[in-house]
Structures are given as structure tokens and as C-alpha cells.
Design an enzyme around this catalytic site. Sequence first.
Site, PDB file in Angstrom:
ATOM      1  N   LYS A 552      35.099  92.536  46.523  1.00  0.00           N
ATOM      2  CA  LYS A 552      33.770  92.008  46.819  1.00  0.00           C
ATOM      3  C   LYS A 552      32.742  93.024  46.321  1.00  0.00           C
ATOM      4  CE  LYS A 552      34.979  91.582  51.117  1.00  0.00           C
ATOM      5  NZ  LYS A 552      34.543  90.272  51.534  1.00  0.00           N
ATOM      6  N   LYS A 558      29.843  96.458  53.796  1.00  0.00           N
ATOM      7  CA  LYS A 558      31.157  95.850  53.583  1.00  0.00           C
ATOM      8  C   LYS A 558      32.291  96.849  53.815  1.00  0.00           C
ATOM      9  CE  LYS A 558      29.341  92.373  50.383  1.00  0.00           C
ATOM     10  NZ  LYS A 558      29.674  91.136  51.098  1.00  0.00           N
TER      11      LYS A 558
END
Length: 813
Positions: A552, A558
Amino acid sequence: MEKKPTIQYSAPASNVEHIKRAIAYKLVFSIGQIPAIADTTDWLNAVILSVRDLMVEDWLKTVETEISNPNRQVHYISIEYLMGRTLSNALISTGLYDQVKQALGEMWIDLDELCEMEADPGLGNGGLGRLAACFMDSLSTLGYPAWGYGLRYDYGMFKQCIIDNKQVEKTDDWLKYGFSWEFFRDKAKHVVQFGGYVIQEGEIGKWVSDGKVMAVAYDQIIPGYNTDTTNTLRLWSAHAYDDLDMAKFNQGDYANALGKKTMAENITSILYPDDSTEHGKVLRLLQEYLLVSATVQDIVHRHYLVYKTVDNLADKIAIHLNDTHPVLSIPELIRVLVTDYQCTWDKAWEMTQKIFSYTNHTLLSEALECWPVSMIGKLLPQHLQIIYKINYDFLEFCKKSKFGDTDFIRRVSIIDEDNGRRVRMAWLAVIGSHKVNGVSKLHSNLMATELFGDFAKIWPDKFINVTNGVTPRRWIGIANPKLANLLNQRIGGDWRKNLTKLSNVKQFVNDKSFLKEFFEIKYQNKKRLANYVFENLHIQIDPNAMFDMQIKRIHEYKRQTLNLLHVIVRYNEILQNPDADWVPRVVFFSGKAAPGYVVAKGIIEIINEVAQVINNDARVKNKLKVVFIPNYSVSIAEMMIPAADLSEQISLAGYEASGTSNMKFILNGAIIIGTLDGANIEIKECVGDENIFIFGHTAEEVIEIRKHYDLNKYWQDQRIHKALTDISSGKFSPNEPNRFAPFLMGNFQDYYQNLADFDSYYNTQKKVDALYRDPMKWAKCAIMNIACAGMFSSDRSIQEYAEKIWNIEPINA
């Protein structure tokens, strides 16, 4: 008057012999090449043009039906469309794959090789663009009348290379060999103005601009799966209003003679120009305005051609804003209606609020677009006046209601007076739209109670949830054809259009033959990825190892850093106890960092430094490998996701709006290790606690922890202390020991609570290892993930949008 003759036309026949002739014809007469010397690029373009011909008739019939159909249509505006390769998708959607494969085989051409040759269109960067692509696929598959609008970038965001373990951005020249799927629409063009000043006359004044560019359309066909409905993706390219200044050219000033052309083409040259400079900010604002101005003009113009009035615009048109980038559509529609179609302000504003809807994709303040008032005033002076009037009317409404206290007014004002006089685009989107949706239950709740909590007090019914989804046609059908065939054999092919049919897989969870086939498919997918890694990165990995993936965009929230911290701890433990019963594991990372995001680029560098040390440490052998795959794209994802055993969805709770890679992974039989964030929560509800690995603090706990976060508490953990010291002392960068000094205790602030969640993450990874040691139990969990993935189809998402927000019906309903 003499009656015009009826001209008959029909698509070429779709049998093998006709397809062979069509491809040969395109190769010779469109590509200008003879078969004997044609290369694979020539053949690829000939096949694309032939397949495109087979799709055009359905496309034109859909457009004709939309014109004659009195029902409402949706227009989806997104600055990104991460479409992926088109040929394989088009062949599967239209049912032509087998015929074209056979036709090419008889010509000694390999269709699969051609599909691999096709470039990924550089029209997006991440989840936002991939979601838009899934939605366009579902809109066509479900038969909804829809147009997608975006920008046709000359170059993709960038091609990511890893040099000396660092991200290096190079040109993504995706149009190098042309793009045979598109239709250039020279007649579909609109003048886009900017700059100048406003003369005070009428309700919004008269705009006297001092700059103009031309937005020219390129159309792409979006076929539905196993249906005649074929919608349109219209992309705008910026051209100069006057290409050449003849006076300057004749004076010998050749460079400046083409200055306007160069300036105009810069607007759509590249996705997301770096906005760390003033010039970059201006270019990005111009880019967004070109998208919305051309789109709004096009929508209203096409409507007027059909109905000869705009009075019924709100009855026939829905416009959806995918994030804040297209929010200038709101003042632009008012401007167009008032100045070009003589609507009153009240009428234009009433229609605007009925037409627009908006999806919020983030709660991060830095990701919510705000533009300086001075910049909008300079580039778009009339729009600034319109925004001020919208804001004034809204605040007057608030003052007359029970929400009129001074602090409330300050918080809900579109103009942010506290941070340098900025226009808050998300606020404008909320006020100008009739519906605002989040993209998972948690995100939508936080959106309505926190981010837009003040607005929800005024309009409690405006805020709703529509959980994201992905298209099974691409994310199983194309990405994992062997699994698709297994599903077809066991439960039939209906799952492609009704993903809830995957629940029928549950009956095979104890079927040894099914489990064996699933194992073999997973192994072959892992072997394919291992070959790619060896050929391209020269790292040898074992397909029998657990494939653990975090793929990602690289961003602090994240938490690729949490994953890496665990990798280093695991590495240290292997060195301390090499003879223990270690589950061999390959940890994959992939994703791009924004060019100006220094910390994210540093994370990529650290990952590659650590990988270099671990992969070359003979003591570790095959117990642990770390692989960073550069230049993440749809085609890379299509190779990686089917090979995954474990999917890392480890963002700090409360920060990931939804995620869609989590959905793609479970569709392909990977098990998630993740926090209770975004759509992980809904996935957990569907697959059950026993088929997902959940760790970490909840969103509510994260808020409380932040109030009294004590790094010293976690620094006492010897696993963490040693891992961070290894990074900061130069163990992984011996030639430059101080390179990662920011990870020293004094500088590591850990805003995203990596250390607070580490112990829970570490212990949960032990549970992952334990389950993987029992292949049959692991396979059953993986299959249960597939069986319970039915909710996460973009078809379901689109049906909810159609019913709850857009009020549209299928063309043939």
C-alpha cells in the site's frame, strides 16, 4: 426535404475466423505493419483495436439509450482512475477471451504474452483511483447509466526505482506506444478560464479572465461483465487556447512563441504535481479546476442538447465527488448556470444541493484540502466570490438557528480564519451536497461525530455509510484465473455478478480434494511471484515459506514501521536461537512514497537497508527474507495478492478510512493480521474471530493513550530497545552509521503508536506462526475468508449508492 438514407452498421463477427481477419486488417491498415516483421507491440495494438471494434456497438447503443432514457444519470468525478491493464478485462467482460486466444494461437501469437506487454495507464496512484475503477466496472455491469470524468495525464505519478536502497522517481511514460483504447473527441472540448478580475454586475458579477486553456476529451469504453451496458470514461487533456504566437515566432522568439502551449500542457502533464513549492500548489489548483470546469460544462451542455432547458437538471443529473479534489465543481456549476444559462442564484443553489454528493476518504487533517484565499482569489476570482456568498448564506442560516454561537460559527465556516485564511474544501463539499458518505462503518461514524460533527447536528440525515468494495471480475477473475476456474467448477460462475454466492464455498471447507486444489493454486501463484522476484530483484525465496505482505502507499499511519520493527525483532531472535522451530517467512513490502514526503521515503530506505542485511546473512538461511518490490501498480498487485498467505492491515485504529486491499486479499484466500480499523471491522464481523488475527488498541483507546503517551514505558522493552538501537546505531547502514539518527530515543516521537501496539502485534504474530504450522487448519481459515467475502463487492457498494444517494435505476429496469 429529401430524406436521409438509413445507414446500416454492425460490429464485426466474433467467431475465430473473423477475429483473425480483423486483427490482420488492423495490423496492416491501422498500424501500418506487415505480419512478417511486426513486433509484439504492433500485434498488441492490432488486437486492442480489433477488440475495441467488437465493443463499440454496445457502447454507442448505451449512449443512445441514455439520451432517450428519461431516468436520472450519475456522473462520477475523480482525479484518479487506476484502471490497470485493459485487454484481459475487456476480453473476459465481453466473453471473447477464448475466441481471441484461439485466433491468435492459429497466427502463432501468444495472447497471454500480449496481455503482459500492455502498460498500466498512469491515471492513478492508490486506493482512491482503484476504487473509482472498480466503481466504473460495477456501474456498467449492473446496467446503471453513468459517466466517469477524470484527467488524461501525459505521464503517471512516477516510475519508482530503488537505487542505493532509496526511492528514485523516474518518468512513467505510459503513453510511449500510444493508447489504442481511447477515442480522441476533438469536438468535445471546453474553454477553461482563469485569472483576471470580476466586474460587479448581476448576482455573481462578470468574470473578465486573462488566461484560457482548452480541455479536450478522450473517451474510453467501460464494458460491463456479461451485459450489453457499456459506459464511458471521459478524460480531459489540457491544450493551449492559442498554440502558437505568430508575432513572436516571426520575430525569431521561437521559445516564447510556444510558451502558452507549454504552460497549458503542464496542467495535465503529471498526476499530483509536487505542491511543496508555490508554483506546484498553483499547478495543482489549475489541474483540479480544469477537471471540474470541463466536466461541469460538458454535463450541462449535453443535458441542454437533449432537453433544451436546465430547469430539470436536478431531476436528471447526479454528480458525485470522489474526495475533495473535484469540490470546485460546486461553485463552477453555480457559475455556469447563472452566467451561461441565466438561472437565478436561488434556483442554481437549490439545484446544486440536489445534484451533488460527496465521499469523504480521510479523517487526517493534512489530507483534507485547503486552499489559500489569496490563491483562489488570484486564479479563480469569481469562484471565490461564489464561495463567500455560499458561506455567508450558510452562516446567516446558522445564526438564526440554535447553532448560532460564535465558536460554532467559527468552526463551521468554509473560510478558516485561524490558519491563514484558507478555503476548507471538505466544508464546502458538505454544505453543497445533499448526501455525504464515509467508506466503512467506523470511518463513517467518526466522520459524523468528529470531523463533521458540527454539520451533523444541523443535518443528521445527510451523513451515511457506504462501505467500499472491489470488483471480483478483476480481483479473482483476472488476478487469479486458476482460483476462478476452481470456483466455477464447484459453485458455478454466478459469483462474478453476485459475490454472495461465494458463501457456497463453505461446504468444501473439509473437502480434501478441494483443499488440495486450493493448496496447489496458492503454491503456483507463490512460485510465479518467486520467479519474478528472482528475475527482477535477484533474491531467491522459497514458495513453501509463508508469504507475508504489506502492499500500500507508504505513510506513517499505515505503519510499515511497525511491520519492520517486528522483522528486526524476529531477525534478532533467530540469531539468538537459530535451531528453534521457526516458520520460514518472506515479508513483502511494496508501495510508493510521495516525492515530497521525506519521512515516507526514509521508511522505504530503512526497509531496503534491513532487507539487504537480513537477506545476505548466511546465519538466517531461509528462515526470514525481506523483499521490497518497486513500482507498485495494478499489474504488480494482480501478481502479489493471489500469492499472499498473510495480509498486513495494521494502520493505527481510527486512521484508515476503509482500505480495499484487505478485501482483495481475503477474496484470494489470504488471512488478515490487522487492527480494528476501517473495513477490517466489517471483515471481522463477516469471517468470524477465528479466521482473522486482530491486535492492538481500539480507536477510542488510541485517543486516551495519546493524552499521556510515555515512550519511556515502551523503551524498557528489550526487544524494542535493541531493534531501535540497531537502526539508529548503523547496524543496517554500516557505511553511513548516523543515517537513521531520527530513530534515536530523543527524536522518535511515535505519533502513530507503533510501540504501544508492538507487544500485541508480536504476540499475535506468534499465533500466526502456530496456525501456519498446521496447513489444513490454515487452508480452512483461508477458504472461510473467501466464502465470507461476498459483502465486499463493488457491485454491492454501487447498489447502495444508487439507492441511498444517487436515486438512479438500471437502464433496462
